[in-house]
Design an enzyme around this catalytic site. Structure first.
Site, PDB file in Angstrom:
ATOM      1  N   CYS A 141      19.251 -14.113 -12.936  1.00  0.00           N
ATOM      2  CA  CYS A 141      19.042 -14.665 -11.600  1.00  0.00           C
ATOM      3  C   CYS A 141      19.606 -16.091 -11.533  1.00  0.00           C
ATOM      4  CB  CYS A 141      17.566 -14.597 -11.228  1.00  0.00           C
ATOM      5  SG  CYS A 141      17.244 -14.930  -9.479  1.00  0.00           S
ATOM      6  N   ASP A 201      18.139  -3.848  -6.468  1.00  0.00           N
ATOM      7  CA  ASP A 201      17.566  -5.195  -6.482  1.00  0.00           C
ATOM      8  C   ASP A 201      17.205  -5.598  -5.055  1.00  0.00           C
ATOM      9  OD1 ASP A 201      16.954  -7.891  -6.728  1.00  0.00           O
ATOM     10  OD2 ASP A 201      18.616  -8.318  -8.097  1.00  0.00           O
ATOM     11  N   HIS A 253      15.183  -6.006  -9.897  1.00  0.00           N
ATOM     12  CA  HIS A 253      15.740  -7.329 -10.192  1.00  0.00           C
ATOM     13  C   HIS A 253      15.522  -7.773 -11.635  1.00  0.00           C
ATOM     14  CE1 HIS A 253      17.142 -11.365  -9.392  1.00  0.00           C
ATOM     15  NE2 HIS A 253      16.004 -11.878  -9.814  1.00  0.00           N
TER      16      HIS A 253
END
Length: 416
Positions: A220, A322, A356
């Site tokens: 991320c 995601d 995610h």
């Protein structure tokens, strides 16, 4: 990497039983239910026998972990410990009942432990040269290949990936970059000089062998920083990116006189009830104002030129379900840029049904959680089985990628 007791015995033969696994990690409780038919000798072997119902089906030796869901119980009888020598131990307590009736007397009550092995490692808390984090050095004779690991928008750092890298022969520095003592409080802007010090720290460490540079592993926001590091810093040999943007997103980046202004996002999204999912969290992947096309001037100003660094190899992991960020868009953009640059060494891995948070194998699936950075309950997306498969596959790819590129004598190699 993982060792676990997965054999039950002393049960009634040829009987349907339910294994009820429970675990607590920090303040969060998880549980899993799975139904099995016992063998003629009254045993259940999770590595060979099929689950006939519950949270998963079929032969799944580690299913009682990856299929776990948040527990509704206020108290869960289990523990999470880090023992001396830094063996990480997850302890699971399992009730075994007749059929699916948990109110019936318990038939067995084994205690299962999973060990993420790192025999006699060196674990060093780093508080020097303005850096904050934890360095893990493998056991045995070094020096070792080295990596920096970074997570997303979580204050401080998480050590589990770095610890597991060390158990696989890689010196790993779990680097914090905001939200704790000695670091900036927020993510309004990121000075790449901090990450340059981290790279130099690893390059000069006596237990790190990095003649061609180190690896950077980011998830991320950490992946976004990894792309930025590959653009403007020397000493980077390879990058593993998991669900991150290849441009400045949510906050500016700067390195000396160079500034990458962030792509804007829509904070009013949190007032849009249509984005609140049935899973119980906000779907935030539409939050950024994505560039209209690759020639958008805003993208040009914010984009990291990582693709022009032909000596840096890339492994890009992408979760196609995601819900937190538009990971598929990011991966497609990265692939176009690398192809256009004629880059010789990259691999894009796309995982349908994965959410995610791509963690190491057999981690309990986390669909919804409180994203403390923006104080919002977030739906991270994904389905349990596909996400579990993605974690197992991607972890093996990561280890192979790092060992291949960090142990290679050549500067740049062709596509894996």
């Amino acid at each position: 990497m993982l060792q676990c007791i997965r054999y039950f015995f002393g049960l009634p033969p040829n009987t349907t039983v339910t294994i009820h696994a429970k675990c607590k990690v920090q303040k969060s409780g998880y549980e899993c239910l799975a139904h099995y038919m016992t063998n003629h000798d009254g045993s259940v072997d999770l590595s060979q026998d099929k689950s006939i119902g519950g949270f998963y089906n079929g032969v799944e030796a580690m299913g009682f972990i990856w299929a776990m869901r948040p527990s509704l119980e206020k108290k869960v009888r289990s523990c999470f410990n880090v023992l001396k020598y830094w063996y990480t131990v997850f302890s699971f307590f399992c009730d075994v009942h007749y059929k699916s009736d948990l109110s019936q007397p318990t038939l067995a009550y084994p205690h299962l432990s999973i060990y993420c092995h790192m025999p006699n490692p060196v674990r060093i808390e780093i508080k020097q040269k303005g850096l904050r984090g934890t360095l893990f050095i493998p056991s045995g004779k070094g020096p070792f290949p080295g990596v920096i690991t970074m997570v997303g928008g979580v204050a401080g750092t998480l050590e589990f990936k770095a610890a597991l890298f060390a158990s696989n022969g890689i010196a790993a520095f779990a680097l914090a970059f905001f939200g704790i003592e000695g670091l900036q409080e927020n993510l309004f802007a990121l000075d790449m000089a901090y990450f340059e010090r981290a790279v130099n720290f690893m390059l000069s460490h006596e237990d790190v062998n990095a003649p061609n540079g180190i690896g950077v592993v980011g998830s991320c926001k950490g992946a976004q920083i990894a792309y930025s590091m590959a653009d403007c810093l020397s000493g980077i040999r390879c990058v593993v990116s998991s669900n991150g943007a290849p441009f400045a997103l949510h906050n500016d980046h700067y390195h000396r006189e160079k500034v990458w202004p962030c792509v804007s996002f829509k904070p009013y999204i949190f007032n849009d009830a249509s984005l609140y999912s049935s899973a119980g969290g906000y779907i935030m992947r539409s939050l950024p104002d994505l560039p209209k096309d690759d020639n958008d001037p805003e993208l040009g100003r914010s984009l990291f030129n990582f693709h022009k660094r032909l000596h840096v190899s890339y492994l890009v992991l992408t979760s196609l379900d995601d819900n937190n960020i538009p990971s598929e868009y990011f991966a497609n953009l990265v692939e176009r840029l690398l192809k256009f640059a004629g880059h010789p060494s990259y691999k894009i891995m796309r995982y349908p049904g994965a959410g995610h948070l791509l963690d190491p194998p057999y981690s309990a699936f986390c669909r919804v959680a409180n994203f403390a950075l923006i104080n919002t309950i977030t739906d991270f997306g994904g389905s349990t089985l596909q996400h579990s498969r993605a974690q197992e596959h991607s972890w093996n790819k990561i280890l192979s990628f790092l060992h291949f590129h960090l142990n290679s004598a050549s500067i740049c190699l062709s596509n894996m």
